[in-house]
Design a protein around this motif. Structure first.
Motif, PDB file in Angstrom:
ATOM      1  N   MET A  19     -13.586   2.017  22.781  1.00  0.00           N
ATOM      2  CA  MET A  19     -12.495   2.976  22.524  1.00  0.00           C
ATOM      3  C   MET A  19     -12.295   3.878  23.744  1.00  0.00           C
ATOM      4  N   ASN A  20     -11.057   3.936  24.239  1.00  0.00           N
ATOM      5  CA  ASN A  20     -10.761   4.793  25.393  1.00  0.00           C
ATOM      6  C   ASN A  20     -10.265   6.153  24.913  1.00  0.00           C
ATOM      7  N   PHE A  21     -11.212   7.075  24.714  1.00  0.00           N
ATOM      8  CA  PHE A  21     -10.842   8.385  24.178  1.00  0.00           C
ATOM      9  C   PHE A  21     -10.040   9.212  25.174  1.00  0.00           C
ATOM     10  N   GLU A  22     -10.276   8.983  26.487  1.00  0.00           N
ATOM     11  CA  GLU A  22      -9.535   9.761  27.492  1.00  0.00           C
ATOM     12  C   GLU A  22      -8.032   9.644  27.282  1.00  0.00           C
ATOM     13  N   SER A  23      -7.599   8.442  26.919  1.00  0.00           N
ATOM     14  CA  SER A  23      -6.152   8.201  26.783  1.00  0.00           C
ATOM     15  C   SER A  23      -5.564   8.940  25.572  1.00  0.00           C
ATOM     16  N   LEU A  24      -6.417   9.373  24.651  1.00  0.00           N
ATOM     17  CA  LEU A  24      -5.918  10.087  23.456  1.00  0.00           C
ATOM     18  C   LEU A  24      -5.785  11.588  23.692  1.00  0.00           C
ATOM     19  N   LYS A  25      -6.478  12.088  24.725  1.00  0.00           N
ATOM     20  CA  LYS A  25      -6.540  13.551  24.895  1.00  0.00           C
ATOM     21  C   LYS A  25      -5.181  14.214  25.097  1.00  0.00           C
ATOM     22  N   PRO A  26      -4.292  13.650  25.933  1.00  0.00           N
ATOM     23  CA  PRO A  26      -2.995  14.323  26.113  1.00  0.00           C
ATOM     24  C   PRO A  26      -2.214  14.465  24.807  1.00  0.00           C
ATOM     25  N   SER A  27      -2.303  13.475  23.927  1.00  0.00           N
ATOM     26  CA  SER A  27      -1.595  13.563  22.644  1.00  0.00           C
ATOM     27  C   SER A  27      -2.208  14.633  21.753  1.00  0.00           C
ATOM     28  N   VAL A  28      -3.527  14.765  21.806  1.00  0.00           N
ATOM     29  CA  VAL A  28      -4.188  15.818  21.022  1.00  0.00           C
ATOM     30  C   VAL A  28      -3.641  17.181  21.446  1.00  0.00           C
ATOM     31  N   VAL A  29      -3.580  17.401  22.770  1.00  0.00           N
ATOM     32  CA  VAL A  29      -3.087  18.679  23.295  1.00  0.00           C
ATOM     33  C   VAL A  29      -1.643  18.891  22.880  1.00  0.00           C
ATOM     34  N   SER A  30      -0.840  17.848  22.979  1.00  0.00           N
ATOM     35  CA  SER A  30       0.584  18.019  22.673  1.00  0.00           C
ATOM     36  C   SER A  30       0.829  18.243  21.176  1.00  0.00           C
ATOM     37  N   ILE A  31       0.067  17.557  20.322  1.00  0.00           N
ATOM     38  CA  ILE A  31       0.219  17.770  18.863  1.00  0.00           C
ATOM     39  C   ILE A  31      -0.110  19.222  18.502  1.00  0.00           C
ATOM     40  N   LEU A  32      -1.113  19.778  19.180  1.00  0.00           N
ATOM     41  CA  LEU A  32      -1.552  21.138  18.834  1.00  0.00           C
ATOM     42  C   LEU A  32      -0.675  22.217  19.461  1.00  0.00           C
ATOM     43  N   SER A  33       0.200  21.819  20.384  1.00  0.00           N
ATOM     44  CA  SER A  33       1.023  22.844  21.036  1.00  0.00           C
ATOM     45  C   SER A  33       2.476  22.761  20.607  1.00  0.00           C
ATOM     46  N   ASP A  34       2.787  21.912  19.633  1.00  0.00           N
ATOM     47  CA  ASP A  34       4.201  21.805  19.234  1.00  0.00           C
ATOM     48  C   ASP A  34       4.558  22.936  18.282  1.00  0.00           C
ATOM     49  N   ASN A  35       5.801  22.885  17.803  1.00  0.00           N
ATOM     50  CA  ASN A  35       6.358  24.045  17.108  1.00  0.00           C
ATOM     51  C   ASN A  35       6.170  23.941  15.593  1.00  0.00           C
ATOM     52  N   HIS A  36       4.924  23.884  15.135  1.00  0.00           N
ATOM     53  CA  HIS A  36       4.638  23.793  13.703  1.00  0.00           C
ATOM     54  C   HIS A  36       3.614  24.858  13.309  1.00  0.00           C
ATOM     55  N   THR A  37       3.405  24.988  12.003  1.00  0.00           N
ATOM     56  CA  THR A  37       2.348  25.895  11.544  1.00  0.00           C
ATOM     57  C   THR A  37       0.989  25.279  11.889  1.00  0.00           C
ATOM     58  N   THR A  38      -0.046  26.113  11.826  1.00  0.00           N
ATOM     59  CA  THR A  38      -1.393  25.615  12.122  1.00  0.00           C
ATOM     60  C   THR A  38      -1.765  24.474  11.183  1.00  0.00           C
ATOM     61  N   ASP A  39      -1.482  24.628   9.890  1.00  0.00           N
ATOM     62  CA  ASP A  39      -1.828  23.567   8.930  1.00  0.00           C
ATOM     63  C   ASP A  39      -1.094  22.270   9.243  1.00  0.00           C
ATOM     64  N   GLU A  40       0.185  22.389   9.618  1.00  0.00           N
ATOM     65  CA  GLU A  40       0.958  21.176   9.959  1.00  0.00           C
ATOM     66  C   GLU A  40       0.386  20.513  11.210  1.00  0.00           C
ATOM     67  N   LYS A  41       0.027  21.322  12.197  1.00  0.00           N
ATOM     68  CA  LYS A  41      -0.547  20.763  13.430  1.00  0.00           C
ATOM     69  C   LYS A  41      -1.847  20.022  13.120  1.00  0.00           C
ATOM     70  N   LEU A  42      -2.687  20.636  12.267  1.00  0.00           N
ATOM     71  CA  LEU A  42      -3.977  20.011  11.956  1.00  0.00           C
ATOM     72  C   LEU A  42      -3.782  18.729  11.164  1.00  0.00           C
ATOM     73  N   LYS A  43      -2.802  18.741  10.261  1.00  0.00           N
ATOM     74  CA  LYS A  43      -2.529  17.519   9.486  1.00  0.00           C
ATOM     75  C   LYS A  43      -2.009  16.416  10.419  1.00  0.00           C
ATOM     76  N   ASN A  44      -1.115  16.787  11.341  1.00  0.00           N
ATOM     77  CA  ASN A  44      -0.604  15.805  12.308  1.00  0.00           C
ATOM     78  C   ASN A  44      -1.726  15.266  13.188  1.00  0.00           C
ATOM     79  N   LEU A  45      -2.644  16.146  13.545  1.00  0.00           N
ATOM     80  CA  LEU A  45      -3.788  15.725  14.356  1.00  0.00           C
ATOM     81  C   LEU A  45      -4.655  14.733  13.573  1.00  0.00           C
ATOM     82  N   CYS A  46      -4.923  15.042  12.301  1.00  0.00           N
ATOM     83  CA  CYS A  46      -5.712  14.121  11.462  1.00  0.00           C
ATOM     84  C   CYS A  46      -5.029  12.758  11.391  1.00  0.00           C
ATOM     85  N   GLN A  47      -3.713  12.791  11.205  1.00  0.00           N
ATOM     86  CA  GLN A  47      -2.961  11.535  11.103  1.00  0.00           C
ATOM     87  C   GLN A  47      -3.047  10.754  12.406  1.00  0.00           C
ATOM     88  N   PHE A  48      -2.901  11.467  13.527  1.00  0.00           N
ATOM     89  CA  PHE A  48      -2.971  10.815  14.834  1.00  0.00           C
ATOM     90  C   PHE A  48      -4.346  10.171  15.055  1.00  0.00           C
TER      91      PHE A  48
END
Ligand code: SME
Length: 150
Positions: free
Chosen positions: A1-30
């Motif tokens: 598993m290449n985790f490095e390639s997932l890191k930019p998406s993690v950062v972007s999911i957490l910095s988008d324009n949603h509530t904290t709960d929505e960001k965390l749910k999107n992160l779990c889904q990702f």
């Protein structure tokens, strides 16, 4: 598993324009979509006054374990130990809270904000012994990014 390639998406999911709960749910889904053996992904948050963990955003099978006392199960033990807990085979654990017979292994990584353990990311897998140190390092990175929301 290449985790490095997932890191930019993690950062972007957490910095988008949603509530904290929505960001965390999107992160779990990702995370669940991106890593084949991440079959249940969720966050628990600590109530230090009551010494209980409370289920936050998650994806995967519904669970009855929405409140877990400190010390109980893998999650409750991490609330007290402040250390990662990798369980290659849940059948070999005495202090384990079963959510589903399909779960074979589990990893829990604490979430620190300003040095305080405020909760954890919990991942269940349907595979025996899938987690390596690479998962631990990656999930520590995930939690460092999540910590910035608090
Ligand atoms: N298995 C966990 C309980 C939480 S579920 O995995 C969602 C434990 O033993 O703490």
């Amino acid at each position: 598993m290449n985790f490095e390639s997932l890191k930019p998406s993690v950062v972007s999911i957490l910095s988008d324009n949603h509530t904290t709960d929505e960001k965390l749910k999107n992160l779990c889904q990702f995370l669940s979509n991106s890593v084949t053996y991440y079959n249940w992904v969720g966050f628990y948050f600590a109530n230090h006054d009551n010494k209980t963990l409370h289920l936050g955003p998650y994806v995967g099978a519904e669970t009855d374990h929405t409140i877990i006392p400190f010390g109980k199960g893998i999650c409750g033990q991490v609330a007290e130990s402040n250390q990662n807990f990798v369980v290659p085979d849940v059948a070999a654990q005495d202090n384990y809270i079963a959510c589903s017979f399909t779960v074979k292994s589990e990893i829990v990584v604490p979430l620190f904000v300003n040095g305080k353990n405020i909760g954890q990311i919990d991942i269940d897998s349907h595979v025996i012994d899938p987690f390596t140190e690479a998962d631990e390092r990656f999930l520590e990175f995930v939690n460092q990014e999540v910590a910035k929301l608090f």
